[in-house]
Design a protein around this motif. Structure first.
Motif, PDB file in Angstrom:
ATOM      1  N   ALA A  63       0.890  -1.038  -0.323  1.00 29.10           N
ATOM      2  CA  ALA A  63      -0.228   0.195  -0.004  1.00 29.10           C
ATOM      3  C   ALA A  63       0.466   1.756   0.350  1.00 29.10           C
ATOM      4  O   ALA A  63       0.574   1.980  -0.880  1.00 29.10           O
ATOM      5  N   VAL A  64       1.935   1.479   1.285  1.00 31.18           N
ATOM      6  CA  VAL A  64       2.914   2.591   0.808  1.00 31.18           C
ATOM      7  C   VAL A  64       3.372   2.776  -0.456  1.00 31.18           C
ATOM      8  O   VAL A  64       3.633   3.822  -0.643  1.00 31.18           O
ATOM      9  N   GLN A  65       3.871   1.315  -0.896  1.00 34.01           N
ATOM     10  CA  GLN A  65       4.729   1.434  -2.601  1.00 34.01           C
ATOM     11  C   GLN A  65       3.685   2.142  -3.181  1.00 34.01           C
ATOM     12  O   GLN A  65       4.407   3.003  -4.390  1.00 34.01           O
ATOM     13  N   ALA A  66       2.423   1.756  -2.963  1.00 35.85           N
ATOM     14  CA  ALA A  66       1.328   2.189  -4.224  1.00 35.85           C
ATOM     15  C   ALA A  66       1.378   3.628  -4.478  1.00 35.85           C
ATOM     16  O   ALA A  66       1.013   4.423  -5.059  1.00 35.85           O
ATOM     17  N   LYS A  67       1.159   4.590  -2.963  1.00 37.01           N
ATOM     18  CA  LYS A  67       1.047   5.402  -2.576  1.00 37.01           C
ATOM     19  C   LYS A  67       2.048   6.512  -3.476  1.00 37.01           C
ATOM     20  O   LYS A  67       2.077   7.412  -3.105  1.00 37.01           O
ATOM     21  N   TYR A  68       3.233   6.304  -2.993  1.00 37.44           N
ATOM     22  CA  TYR A  68       4.349   6.983  -2.998  1.00 37.44           C
ATOM     23  C   TYR A  68       5.225   6.077  -4.482  1.00 37.44           C
ATOM     24  O   TYR A  68       6.560   5.889  -4.406  1.00 37.44           O
ATOM     25  N   HIS A  69       4.487   5.968  -5.561  1.00 39.86           N
ATOM     26  CA  HIS A  69       4.943   5.200  -6.572  1.00 39.86           C
ATOM     27  C   HIS A  69       5.873   5.992  -7.160  1.00 39.86           C
ATOM     28  O   HIS A  69       6.923   6.041  -7.129  1.00 39.86           O
ATOM     29  N   ASP A  70       5.563   7.786  -7.276  1.00 42.54           N
ATOM     30  CA  ASP A  70       6.326   8.511  -8.126  1.00 42.54           C
ATOM     31  C   ASP A  70       7.235   9.181  -7.281  1.00 42.54           C
ATOM     32  O   ASP A  70       8.552   9.047  -8.167  1.00 42.54           O
ATOM     33  N   ASP A  71       7.605   9.016  -6.591  1.00 42.93           N
ATOM     34  CA  ASP A  71       8.519   9.250  -5.399  1.00 42.93           C
ATOM     35  C   ASP A  71       9.951   7.979  -5.794  1.00 42.93           C
ATOM     36  O   ASP A  71      11.159   8.637  -5.578  1.00 42.93           O
ATOM     37  N   ILE A  72       9.584   6.054  -5.323  1.00 40.75           N
ATOM     38  CA  ILE A  72       9.808   5.803  -5.356  1.00 40.75           C
ATOM     39  C   ILE A  72      11.203   5.960  -7.112  1.00 40.75           C
ATOM     40  O   ILE A  72      11.934   5.457  -7.388  1.00 40.75           O
ATOM     41  N   ALA A  73       9.960   6.542  -8.574  1.00 42.58           N
ATOM     42  CA  ALA A  73      10.315   6.031  -9.481  1.00 42.58           C
ATOM     43  C   ALA A  73      11.460   7.145  -9.389  1.00 42.58           C
ATOM     44  O   ALA A  73      12.872   7.677 -10.020  1.00 42.58           O
ATOM     45  N   THR A  74      11.679   8.211  -8.401  1.00 46.60           N
ATOM     46  CA  THR A  74      12.622   9.214  -9.030  1.00 46.60           C
ATOM     47  C   THR A  74      13.521   9.256  -8.204  1.00 46.60           C
ATOM     48  O   THR A  74      14.670   9.299  -8.299  1.00 46.60           O
ATOM     49  N   TYR A  75      13.597   7.972  -6.655  1.00 45.89           N
ATOM     50  CA  TYR A  75      14.775   7.494  -6.512  1.00 45.89           C
ATOM     51  C   TYR A  75      15.413   6.510  -7.170  1.00 45.89           C
ATOM     52  O   TYR A  75      16.653   6.279  -7.052  1.00 45.89           O
ATOM     53  N   ARG A  76      14.456   5.816  -7.836  1.00 49.04           N
ATOM     54  CA  ARG A  76      15.463   4.835  -8.667  1.00 49.04           C
ATOM     55  C   ARG A  76      16.372   5.733  -9.818  1.00 49.04           C
ATOM     56  O   ARG A  76      17.306   5.264 -10.021  1.00 49.04           O
ATOM     57  N   THR A  77      15.464   7.004 -10.301  1.00 49.16           N
ATOM     58  CA  THR A  77      16.021   7.507 -11.479  1.00 49.16           C
ATOM     59  C   THR A  77      17.692   8.220 -10.952  1.00 49.16           C
ATOM     60  O   THR A  77      18.203   8.152 -11.924  1.00 49.16           O
ATOM     61  N   LEU A  78      17.167   8.124  -9.842  1.00 46.96           N
ATOM     62  CA  LEU A  78      19.055   9.518  -9.142  1.00 46.96           C
ATOM     63  C   LEU A  78      19.821   8.146  -8.453  1.00 46.96           C
ATOM     64  O   LEU A  78      21.100   8.497  -9.249  1.00 46.96           O
TER      65      LEU A  78
END
Length: 292
Positions: free
Chosen positions: A265-280
């Motif tokens: 649930a928290v991974q889905a909620k912060y999907h965009d932040d996780i994507a940004t983290y992985r990109t960085l």
């Protein structure tokens, strides 16, 4: 449950730098550009690269700095101990108090301690920043997080990840997702009711603790005032009762099941932040590869 969460972290005792194990998150095919979750080996490479950059910066300012050898952890990425239900293991090892290996000492602690008080102060500013220039980011579950923008540590991270405010938010958030899920577990009615059963079972065994972390803390304090052998026997008795109650109530399995649900649930909620983290992180890996 204070001690029930066991997250594998390695880092520098003096600088406070750390590698926090990142729990993977599945992304849909609609976002193919998002890099995969970094491996622990890759995170270790970045931590080592950061230390090399810090060393170069510190030495350029006239301070000694030893690049510590960072070894990524092995075994399960993140371990949540909602309790031990292995009665035989508890009878043999208790809580394993005093048996855990100590992390390797930061070589720069000794370097720092050899400096005069005035040089120590200058060293701290050169490494961590003056505190006069900083960025502040809001991180869910952590509140406001401050990051100095001067100092060798921040300079190294800027060279690897770019914008410090952006990196500070997503790094702190993503590495805190599992604890956020854990907090949700401890408030889940199913977990709360199962924990109440464990407490009742412990009372039958002669103990009254809020959770397994509190039981372990109490066992650890026994060594402060009892002979070692007596403390060891008492620790084992608490641990065996704890494990027996864990097995009877099924609390560890309940905790693991709920952890998986709330983490998703928290991974889905912060999907965009996780994507940004992985990109960085992917950008930083490219920087390291380009510069050898």
């Amino acid at each position: 449950m204070r001690k029930s969460l066991r997250a594998v972290v390695i880092g520098s005792a003096l600088t406070g730098g750390a590698i926090a194990v990142v729990v993977g998150c599945a992304f849909s095919a609609a976002a193919p550009a998002v890099p995969p979750a970094p491996t622990r080996m890759q995170l270790g490479q970045l931590a080592q690269a950061e230390e090399r950059l810090v060393a170069g910066c510190m030495i350029a300012q006239g301070f000694p700095y030893v690049v510590p050898q960072i070894t990524p952890p092995t075994g399960p990425a993140t371990t949540f101990t909602f309790g031990n239900d292995d009665v035989a293991a508890a009878a043999k090892n208790g809580y394993g108090l005093g048996a855990a290996s100590q992390p390797a000492a930061d070589p720069n602690t000794e370097v720092f301690q050899r400096l005069s008080p005035s040089r120590q102060h200058a060293y701290e500013i050169a490494l961590g920043g003056s505190g006069r220039r900083r960025v502040t980011v809001d991180v869910p579950g952590m509140g406001q997080v401050f990051t100095n923008t001067d100092g060798c540590r921040s300079d190294a991270r800027r060279r690897l990840y770019g914008d410090l405010a952006r990196w500070g938010r997503v790094h702190n958030l993503v590495t805190n997702l599992a604890p956020l899920a854990y907090l949700a577990v401890t408030h889940d009615p199913v977990f709360v009711s199962t924990l109440a059963k464990w407490r009742a079972c412990m009372r039958v065994g002669g103990f009254s603790y809020a959770d397994t972390g509190a039981a372990e803390d109490a066992a650890a304090r026994l060594y402060d005032h009892l002979p070692k052998q007596d403390a060891r026997r008492a620790e084992t008795r608490i641990a065996v009762t704890d494990a027996t109650c864990m097995r009877q109530t099924g609390l560890p399995a309940v905790g693991r099941r709920l952890q998986a649900r709330h983490l998703a649930a928290v991974q889905a909620k912060y999907h965009d932040d996780i994507a940004t983290y992985r990109t960085l992180v992917a950008h930083a890996l490219a920087v390291v590869a380009e510069n050898g």
